[in-house]
Design a protein around this motif. Structure first.
Motif, PDB file in Angstrom:
ATOM      1  N   SER A 199     -10.896 -32.326   4.707  1.00  0.00           N
ATOM      2  CA  SER A 199     -11.301 -33.641   5.229  1.00  0.00           C
ATOM      3  C   SER A 199     -12.738 -33.958   4.847  1.00  0.00           C
ATOM      4  CB  SER A 199     -11.138 -33.669   6.752  1.00  0.00           C
ATOM      5  OG  SER A 199     -12.066 -32.814   7.394  1.00  0.00           O
ATOM      6  N   GLU A 200     -13.603 -32.933   4.797  1.00  0.00           N
ATOM      7  CA  GLU A 200     -14.983 -33.151   4.363  1.00  0.00           C
ATOM      8  C   GLU A 200     -15.025 -33.562   2.893  1.00  0.00           C
ATOM      9  OE1 GLU A 200     -16.964 -29.499   5.152  1.00  0.00           O
ATOM     10  OE2 GLU A 200     -17.116 -29.834   7.320  1.00  0.00           O
ATOM     11  N   ARG A 201     -14.186 -32.945   2.106  1.00  0.00           N
ATOM     12  CA  ARG A 201     -14.183 -33.246   0.668  1.00  0.00           C
ATOM     13  C   ARG A 201     -13.645 -34.643   0.390  1.00  0.00           C
ATOM     14  NH1 ARG A 201     -11.631 -29.442  -4.156  1.00  0.00           N
ATOM     15  NH2 ARG A 201     -12.222 -30.830  -5.893  1.00  0.00           N
ATOM     16  N   TRP A 202     -12.633 -35.058   1.159  1.00  0.00           N
ATOM     17  CA  TRP A 202     -12.000 -36.351   0.911  1.00  0.00           C
ATOM     18  C   TRP A 202     -12.423 -37.417   1.927  1.00  0.00           C
ATOM     19  CZ3 TRP A 202      -9.544 -36.890  -3.563  1.00  0.00           C
ATOM     20  CH2 TRP A 202      -9.085 -35.733  -4.207  1.00  0.00           C
ATOM     21  N   TYR A 203     -13.531 -37.182   2.608  1.00  0.00           N
ATOM     22  CA  TYR A 203     -13.984 -38.121   3.642  1.00  0.00           C
ATOM     23  C   TYR A 203     -14.243 -39.504   3.042  1.00  0.00           C
ATOM     24  CZ  TYR A 203     -16.605 -40.104   7.520  1.00  0.00           C
ATOM     25  OH  TYR A 203     -17.041 -40.901   8.548  1.00  0.00           O
ATOM     26  N   GLY A 204     -13.589 -40.531   3.624  1.00  0.00           N
ATOM     27  CA  GLY A 204     -13.790 -41.907   3.181  1.00  0.00           C
ATOM     28  C   GLY A 204     -13.062 -42.268   1.900  1.00  0.00           C
ATOM     29  N   ALA A 205     -12.208 -41.361   1.394  1.00  0.00           N
ATOM     30  CA  ALA A 205     -11.502 -41.655   0.142  1.00  0.00           C
ATOM     31  C   ALA A 205     -10.548 -42.829   0.308  1.00  0.00           C
ATOM     32  CB  ALA A 205     -10.742 -40.420  -0.326  1.00  0.00           C
ATOM     33  N   ALA A 206      -9.932 -42.950   1.466  1.00  0.00           N
ATOM     34  CA  ALA A 206      -9.029 -44.070   1.779  1.00  0.00           C
ATOM     35  C   ALA A 206      -9.034 -44.268   3.284  1.00  0.00           C
ATOM     36  CB  ALA A 206      -7.623 -43.775   1.266  1.00  0.00           C
ATOM     37  N   TRP A 207      -8.525 -45.411   3.738  1.00  0.00           N
ATOM     38  CA  TRP A 207      -8.582 -45.714   5.167  1.00  0.00           C
ATOM     39  C   TRP A 207      -7.758 -44.752   6.009  1.00  0.00           C
ATOM     40  CZ3 TRP A 207      -4.150 -46.649   7.891  1.00  0.00           C
ATOM     41  CH2 TRP A 207      -3.004 -46.977   7.152  1.00  0.00           C
ATOM     42  N   PHE A 208      -6.732 -44.151   5.384  1.00  0.00           N
ATOM     43  CA  PHE A 208      -5.821 -43.290   6.133  1.00  0.00           C
ATOM     44  C   PHE A 208      -6.149 -41.797   5.991  1.00  0.00           C
ATOM     45  CE2 PHE A 208      -4.063 -44.052   1.908  1.00  0.00           C
ATOM     46  CZ  PHE A 208      -3.833 -42.758   1.457  1.00  0.00           C
ATOM     47  N   THR A 209      -7.189 -41.453   5.241  1.00  0.00           N
ATOM     48  CA  THR A 209      -7.460 -40.044   4.942  1.00  0.00           C
ATOM     49  C   THR A 209      -7.699 -39.230   6.208  1.00  0.00           C
ATOM     50  OG1 THR A 209      -8.477 -40.704   2.843  1.00  0.00           O
ATOM     51  CG2 THR A 209      -8.892 -38.462   3.612  1.00  0.00           C
ATOM     52  N   GLU A 210      -8.588 -39.719   7.071  1.00  0.00           N
ATOM     53  CA  GLU A 210      -8.896 -38.976   8.293  1.00  0.00           C
ATOM     54  C   GLU A 210      -7.670 -38.901   9.207  1.00  0.00           C
ATOM     55  OE1 GLU A 210     -11.049 -41.437   7.153  1.00  0.00           O
ATOM     56  OE2 GLU A 210     -12.308 -39.889   6.231  1.00  0.00           O
ATOM     57  N   TRP A 211      -6.909 -40.000   9.264  1.00  0.00           N
ATOM     58  CA  TRP A 211      -5.687 -40.006  10.074  1.00  0.00           C
ATOM     59  C   TRP A 211      -4.714 -38.946   9.566  1.00  0.00           C
ATOM     60  CZ3 TRP A 211      -4.625 -41.768  14.645  1.00  0.00           C
ATOM     61  CH2 TRP A 211      -5.341 -42.865  15.167  1.00  0.00           C
ATOM     62  N   GLY A 242      -5.987 -35.560  10.620  1.00  0.00           N
ATOM     63  CA  GLY A 242      -5.896 -35.454  12.068  1.00  0.00           C
ATOM     64  C   GLY A 242      -4.472 -35.189  12.527  1.00  0.00           C
ATOM     65  N   LEU A 243      -3.522 -35.929  11.960  1.00  0.00           N
ATOM     66  CA  LEU A 243      -2.116 -35.730  12.316  1.00  0.00           C
ATOM     67  C   LEU A 243      -1.586 -34.394  11.801  1.00  0.00           C
ATOM     68  CD1 LEU A 243      -0.761 -39.357  11.742  1.00  0.00           C
ATOM     69  CD2 LEU A 243      -1.201 -38.211  13.927  1.00  0.00           C
ATOM     70  N   LEU A 244      -2.113 -33.947  10.669  1.00  0.00           N
ATOM     71  CA  LEU A 244      -1.733 -32.623  10.173  1.00  0.00           C
ATOM     72  C   LEU A 244      -2.216 -31.527  11.132  1.00  0.00           C
ATOM     73  CD1 LEU A 244      -2.370 -32.894   6.314  1.00  0.00           C
ATOM     74  CD2 LEU A 244      -0.166 -32.549   7.460  1.00  0.00           C
ATOM     75  N   CYS A 300      -5.465 -38.539  18.677  1.00  0.00           N
ATOM     76  CA  CYS A 300      -4.918 -37.270  18.190  1.00  0.00           C
ATOM     77  C   CYS A 300      -5.002 -36.181  19.263  1.00  0.00           C
ATOM     78  CB  CYS A 300      -5.659 -36.830  16.925  1.00  0.00           C
ATOM     79  SG  CYS A 300      -5.151 -37.736  15.444  1.00  0.00           S
ATOM     80  N   SER A 301      -6.073 -36.202  20.052  1.00  0.00           N
ATOM     81  CA  SER A 301      -6.179 -35.245  21.155  1.00  0.00           C
ATOM     82  C   SER A 301      -5.071 -35.481  22.174  1.00  0.00           C
ATOM     83  CB  SER A 301      -7.549 -35.370  21.831  1.00  0.00           C
ATOM     84  OG  SER A 301      -8.593 -35.053  20.939  1.00  0.00           O
ATOM     85  N   PHE A 302      -4.804 -36.749  22.466  1.00  0.00           N
ATOM     86  CA  PHE A 302      -3.748 -37.092  23.414  1.00  0.00           C
ATOM     87  C   PHE A 302      -2.382 -36.643  22.894  1.00  0.00           C
ATOM     88  CE2 PHE A 302      -0.532 -40.151  24.933  1.00  0.00           C
ATOM     89  CZ  PHE A 302      -0.632 -39.914  26.296  1.00  0.00           C
ATOM     90  N   LEU A 303      -2.119 -36.878  21.609  1.00  0.00           N
ATOM     91  CA  LEU A 303      -0.848 -36.455  21.019  1.00  0.00           C
ATOM     92  C   LEU A 303      -0.695 -34.942  21.090  1.00  0.00           C
ATOM     93  CD1 LEU A 303      -0.696 -38.761  17.854  1.00  0.00           C
ATOM     94  CD2 LEU A 303       0.642 -38.971  19.961  1.00  0.00           C
TER      95      LEU A 303
END
Length: 200
Positions: free
Chosen positions: A21-33, A36-38, A85-88
Motif C-alpha cells: 500500500s505504501e508503494r502504490w499509495y495514490g496510484a488510483a482512487w480504489f488502491t487503498e480500499w 484495506g479490504l484485503l 474497514c474496522s467495522f467490517l
C-alpha cells in the motif's frame, strides 16, 4: 506447528499489505480500499484457521490489534475508510462470540477503540472516549469473569487515565483532575467488588 504457520502467515501478510500500500499509495482512487479490504479478507482467513486449531484467545486479540494497525497504516489519514474497514472486521468476530466470549469481546474492544481513534475529534476528546470505553470494559471483564478482557482493558484504562491526569495537571485544570480521580476510584472499586467471589 500449524499454529506457528498460521500466526507467521498473518503477520507476514499484514506486513506485506502495508508495504504494498505504501508503494502504490495514490496510484488510483480504489488502491487503498483494495488493500484495506484485503486486510479484512486476510483476517477472515485467519479466523477460519484459528477455529480449526483451537488457538488461544490471546492470539486472537494480538492478530486483531495487528490488523487494526495495518488498516490504519494503509489508509493513513483517511478516517472514514479506516472506520468502515474496522467495522467490517469487527463483524467477523460475531460468529465466534458464542464459543469464545472472552477473546471475541476483547478483540471487539480493540476494534471499537480503533474506530474511536479514527473519529475526527480533538485528541483530548478521543482519550476521554478511550478512558470511558476501557473503564466499562474492565468492569464487564470483572463482572462476568472474563480475565483477558479485564486485564487488557484495565491496563489500557490506567494508561489513558495517567495520560489525562498529566495533561490536565500541567494545564492546571484541577477540577477535571479531581473528576478523573473520582472516576478512576469508582472503576477500581467496582472492579474489585465484581472480582470478589460471591458468598452464598
Amino acid at each position: 506447528m500449524r499454529g506457528f504457520i498460521l500466526y507467521a502467515g498473518i503477520v507476514l501478510g499484514n506486513f506485506g499489505l502495508i508495504k504494498l500500500s505504501e508503494r502504490w499509495y495514490g496510484a488510483a482512487w480504489f488502491t487503498e480500499w483494495l488493500f484495506g479490504l484485503l486486510t479484512v479478507g486476510l483476517f477472515a482467513l485467519f479466523l477460519k484457521g484459528w477455529k480449526h486449531i483451537n488457538a488461544s484467545s490471546g492470539g486472537l486479540v494480538f492478530v486483531t490489534a495487528l490488523s487494526m494497525l495495518a488498516i490504519d497504516s494503509i489508509f493513513f489519514v483517511q478516517d472514514l475508510p479506516a472506520i468502515i474497514c474496522s467495522f467490517l472486521l469487527g463483524l467477523l468476530l460475531i460468529p465466534i462470540y458464542t464459543n469464545h466470549r472472552d477473546g471475541a469481546l476483547t478483540a471487539g474492544g480493540f476494534v471499537l477503540a480503533n474506530i474511536l481513534i479514527n473519529i475526527e475529534t480533538e485528541s483530548s476528546v478521543t482519550v476521554w472516549l478511550i478512558l470511558g470505553m476501557t473503564g466499562i470494559g474492565a468492569l464487564i471483564g470483572s463482572r462476568f469473569r472474563f480475565p483477558l478482557l479485564k486485564r487488557c482493558f484495565t491496563v489500557l484504562f490506567l494508561l489513558a487515565a495517567i495520560l489525562l491526569l498529566l495533561i490536565n495537571f500541567f494545564e492546571e485544570a484541577y477540577f477535571i483532575v479531581l473528576v478523573l480521580v473520582v472516576f478512576i476510584l469508582l472503576v477500581v472499586i467496582g472492579s474489585y467488588k465484581f472480582s470478589r467471589p460471591s458468598v452464598s
